[in-house]
Design a protein around this motif. Structure first.
Motif, mmCIF file in Angstrom:
data_model
loop_
_atom_site.group_PDB
_atom_site.id
_atom_site.type_symbol
_atom_site.label_atom_id
_atom_site.label_comp_id
_atom_site.label_asym_id
_atom_site.label_seq_id
_atom_site.Cartn_x
_atom_site.Cartn_y
_atom_site.Cartn_z
ATOM 1 N N ARG A 121 -54.484 -43.615 27.658
ATOM 2 C CA ARG A 121 -53.169 -42.996 27.511
ATOM 3 C C ARG A 121 -53.102 -42.377 26.128
ATOM 4 N NH1 ARG A 121 -49.034 -45.660 30.692
ATOM 5 N NH2 ARG A 121 -47.591 -45.444 28.939
ATOM 6 N N VAL A 122 -52.860 -41.082 26.086
ATOM 7 C CA VAL A 122 -52.821 -40.341 24.825
ATOM 8 C C VAL A 122 -51.426 -39.764 24.627
ATOM 9 C CG1 VAL A 122 -53.765 -38.386 23.515
ATOM 10 C CG2 VAL A 122 -55.277 -39.790 24.946
ATOM 11 N N VAL A 123 -50.887 -39.934 23.434
ATOM 12 C CA VAL A 123 -49.592 -39.349 23.078
ATOM 13 C C VAL A 123 -49.819 -38.305 21.992
ATOM 14 C CG1 VAL A 123 -47.300 -39.775 22.100
ATOM 15 C CG2 VAL A 123 -48.308 -41.437 23.685
ATOM 16 N N VAL A 124 -49.362 -37.081 22.221
ATOM 17 C CA VAL A 124 -49.460 -36.001 21.235
ATOM 18 C C VAL A 124 -48.059 -35.706 20.714
ATOM 19 C CG1 VAL A 124 -50.208 -33.647 20.775
ATOM 20 C CG2 VAL A 124 -51.427 -35.031 22.477
ATOM 21 N N ALA A 147 -58.860 -37.875 29.388
ATOM 22 C CA ALA A 147 -57.719 -38.785 29.276
ATOM 23 C C ALA A 147 -57.015 -38.905 30.627
ATOM 24 C CB ALA A 147 -56.745 -38.288 28.215
ATOM 25 N N GLY A 148 -56.552 -40.129 30.950
ATOM 26 C CA GLY A 148 -55.888 -40.352 32.226
ATOM 27 C C GLY A 148 -54.437 -39.928 32.235
ATOM 28 N N LEU A 149 -53.757 -40.108 31.107
ATOM 29 C CA LEU A 149 -52.362 -39.718 30.953
ATOM 30 C C LEU A 149 -52.200 -39.095 29.571
ATOM 31 C CD1 LEU A 149 -50.558 -42.886 32.366
ATOM 32 C CD2 LEU A 149 -50.335 -40.574 33.309
ATOM 33 N N VAL A 150 -51.511 -37.981 29.503
ATOM 34 C CA VAL A 150 -51.232 -37.341 28.218
ATOM 35 C C VAL A 150 -49.736 -37.075 28.126
ATOM 36 C CG1 VAL A 150 -51.698 -35.408 26.673
ATOM 37 C CG2 VAL A 150 -53.511 -36.262 28.177
ATOM 38 N N PHE A 151 -49.108 -37.628 27.106
ATOM 39 C CA PHE A 151 -47.682 -37.446 26.857
ATOM 40 C C PHE A 151 -47.512 -36.471 25.694
ATOM 41 C CE2 PHE A 151 -48.230 -41.533 28.811
ATOM 42 C CZ PHE A 151 -47.140 -41.692 29.657
ATOM 43 N N GLY A 152 -46.568 -35.555 25.830
ATOM 44 C CA GLY A 152 -46.234 -34.635 24.758
ATOM 45 C C GLY A 152 -44.840 -34.919 24.230
ATOM 46 N N VAL A 153 -44.735 -35.203 22.937
ATOM 47 C CA VAL A 153 -43.450 -35.487 22.298
ATOM 48 C C VAL A 153 -43.092 -34.284 21.431
ATOM 49 C CG1 VAL A 153 -42.180 -37.020 20.757
ATOM 50 C CG2 VAL A 153 -43.917 -37.959 22.305
ATOM 51 N N ALA A 190 -47.813 -48.421 23.282
ATOM 52 C CA ALA A 190 -48.581 -48.636 24.505
ATOM 53 C C ALA A 190 -49.750 -47.665 24.636
ATOM 54 C CB ALA A 190 -47.675 -48.500 25.722
ATOM 55 N N ALA A 191 -49.805 -46.660 23.772
ATOM 56 C CA ALA A 191 -50.851 -45.637 23.885
ATOM 57 C C ALA A 191 -52.183 -46.164 23.371
ATOM 58 C CB ALA A 191 -50.446 -44.390 23.107
ATOM 59 N N ASP A 192 -53.269 -45.640 23.950
ATOM 60 C CA ASP A 192 -54.613 -45.974 23.475
ATOM 61 C C ASP A 192 -55.040 -45.058 22.335
ATOM 62 O OD1 ASP A 192 -55.259 -47.994 25.586
ATOM 63 O OD2 ASP A 192 -54.934 -46.248 26.876
ATOM 64 N N GLY A 193 -54.487 -43.866 22.287
ATOM 65 C CA GLY A 193 -54.766 -42.926 21.216
ATOM 66 C C GLY A 193 -53.550 -42.046 20.979
ATOM 67 N N VAL A 194 -53.216 -41.795 19.714
ATOM 68 C CA VAL A 194 -52.047 -40.999 19.354
ATOM 69 C C VAL A 194 -52.500 -39.862 18.448
ATOM 70 C CG1 VAL A 194 -49.785 -41.005 18.234
ATOM 71 C CG2 VAL A 194 -50.534 -43.006 19.544
ATOM 72 N N VAL A 195 -51.990 -38.672 18.689
ATOM 73 C CA VAL A 195 -52.264 -37.500 17.852
ATOM 74 C C VAL A 195 -50.958 -37.053 17.240
ATOM 75 C CG1 VAL A 195 -53.151 -35.140 17.785
ATOM 76 C CG2 VAL A 195 -54.182 -36.807 19.357
#
Length: 400
Positions: A121-124, A147-153, A190-195
């Motif tokens: 799970r990646v959050v950008v 990545a399985g899930l990518v969230f954009g904030v 909860a993310a595995d990686g954050v950008v």
């Protein structure tokens, strides 16, 4: 005469050629035939990459290993071939050259029963008004890397614009300054990686927001405007990095702003600059440039010498950050995720330049080249090429 060999001066030469050496190499260049240089072209300092006069070669043959100047003076040295002459192994503390074989080893295949949670799970975080394209490129880089899930904030205006253009992204509308909501902090935790940083902007209050994002993350890439939040605040950045796997991805201008006291050595010794920055911050440093250098305290730095001028466009760094975030999400430690991302971006850029030329290629051409790169690396992992002794390594001239 169909070919000339430049063996006038060797590895230890520095400064402009003088006397008979200068006259001889001038005559050779006047012949206008392909030129092969032994060690490196006369007039190129292989320690610093500095070049004097019209120095250059079509091919440089190095012995035992590439020299720093081969990586710094890419326009002058041409293609580079490294030949084995029986030297003992290099000091393990020396910087190593990142290879496709190493990247392929880190690119693990998915198990048949994998689901989206297994793939990370990646959050950008970014995409301020007028800069949503940066978040798009980072998100596409993360998705294209698996990545399985990518969230954009991003701000509401940006998420509204992105909703139709990027249906794959899970979008969260949120101000990019001040204290984040508990819901957003929970998403980041909860993310595995954050950008953090692509298109973030530098509005007042953004530093507080960026710090909160990083303190909630387990592993993060800090890029672009996110780096600006810590200008003059390196002790605070070191404190944050001590509790998580943090990767900083400055280009030379951002590095100078963040580490002004280390900037003097950037052009001639990016390895020392990156290693010192890593020591000061307790973070992994990916110093982008020619070459790019990845440094982490306690580990040998890595040099990435692929890619070319086609990547000198807005959006390339965002794709790099997305790839790095996806590899953090896949479980790679920060230094490996950073080196993988830089190698992947460079190689995908090379593929895009072959198809479109460096002049015409766009960032999306680089994303579109990633599937072909993954296929090539999967083949490399399962069917490694035969050793081409005595050749140890080959570096192609950057595609223009």
């Amino acid at each position: 005469v169909a070919l000339a060999v430049d063996a006038v001066l060797g590895t230890g030469a520095s400064g402009a050629p003088r006397g008979p050496a200068a006259s001889l190499i001038e005559r050779v260049r006047d012949m206008r035939v392909p030129l092969i240089a032994l060690d490196g072209p006369t007039g190129v300092d292989l320690l610093t990459g500095a070049a004097w006069g019209p120095a250059g070669a079509d091919l440089s043959i190095s012995f035992g290993g590439p020299r720093r100047g081969h990586l710094l003076a890419r326009d002058e040295v041409g293609d580079v071939v490294v030949v084995d002459i029986g030297l003992p192994p290099a000091d393990p503390a020396w910087s190593t050259l990142m290879t496709d074989a190493q990247a392929a080893e880190w690119l693990k295949p998915f198990p048949a029963r994998a689901h989206k949670g297994d793939r990370g799970r990646v959050v950008v975080v970014g995409g301020n008004v007028g800069m949503s394209g940066a978040l798009r490129m980072a998100g596409r880089g993360a998705f294209a890397t698996g990545a399985g899930l990518v969230f954009g904030v991003a701000r509401l205006e940006s998420t509204t614009a992105l909703a139709g253009a990027e249906p794959d992204l899970q979008l969260w509308a949120h101000p990019l300054e001040g204290r984040p909501t508990e819901q957003l902090l929970a998403l980041v935790e909860a993310a595995d990686g954050v950008v953090v940083g692509p298109g973030l902007g530098r509005a007042g209050g953004s530093a507080e927001f960026v710090e909160a994002m990083l303190r909630s993350a387990r592993a993060a890439v800090l890029d672009a405007d996110g780096l600006a939040a810590f200008q003059g605040s390196l002790p605070r950045l070191r404190e944050i990095a001590a509790g998580r796997d943090l990767v900083l991805t400055p280009h030379p201008g951002e590095f100078r702003s963040l580490f002004p006291h280390l900037a003097a050595s950037l052009d001639t010794d990016p390895w020392a600059a990156a290693e010192s920055a890593a020591e000061e911050t307790s973070a992994t440093i990916l110093l982008k440039g020619v070459p790019s250098v990845v440094a982490r305290t306690g580990h040998a730095s890595r040099s990435i010498a692929v890619g070319g001028p086609g990547l000198a466009t807005g959006g390339s760094g965002d794709i790099l950050a997305g790839i790095g975030g996806a590899m953090l999400g896949a479980g790679l430690p920060g230094d490996q995720a950073a080196a993988f991302a830089a190698q992947a971006l460079g190689r995908a850029g090379d593929l895009a330049a072959r198809r479109h030329t460096a002049r015409a290629m766009r960032p999306m051409d680089v994303v579109d080249a990633l599937p072909d790169l993954w296929r090539a690396w999967a083949l490399l992992r399962t069917s490694p090429p035969r050793l081409n002794l005595p050749v140890l390594a080959e570096l192609d001239r950057p595609r223009t």
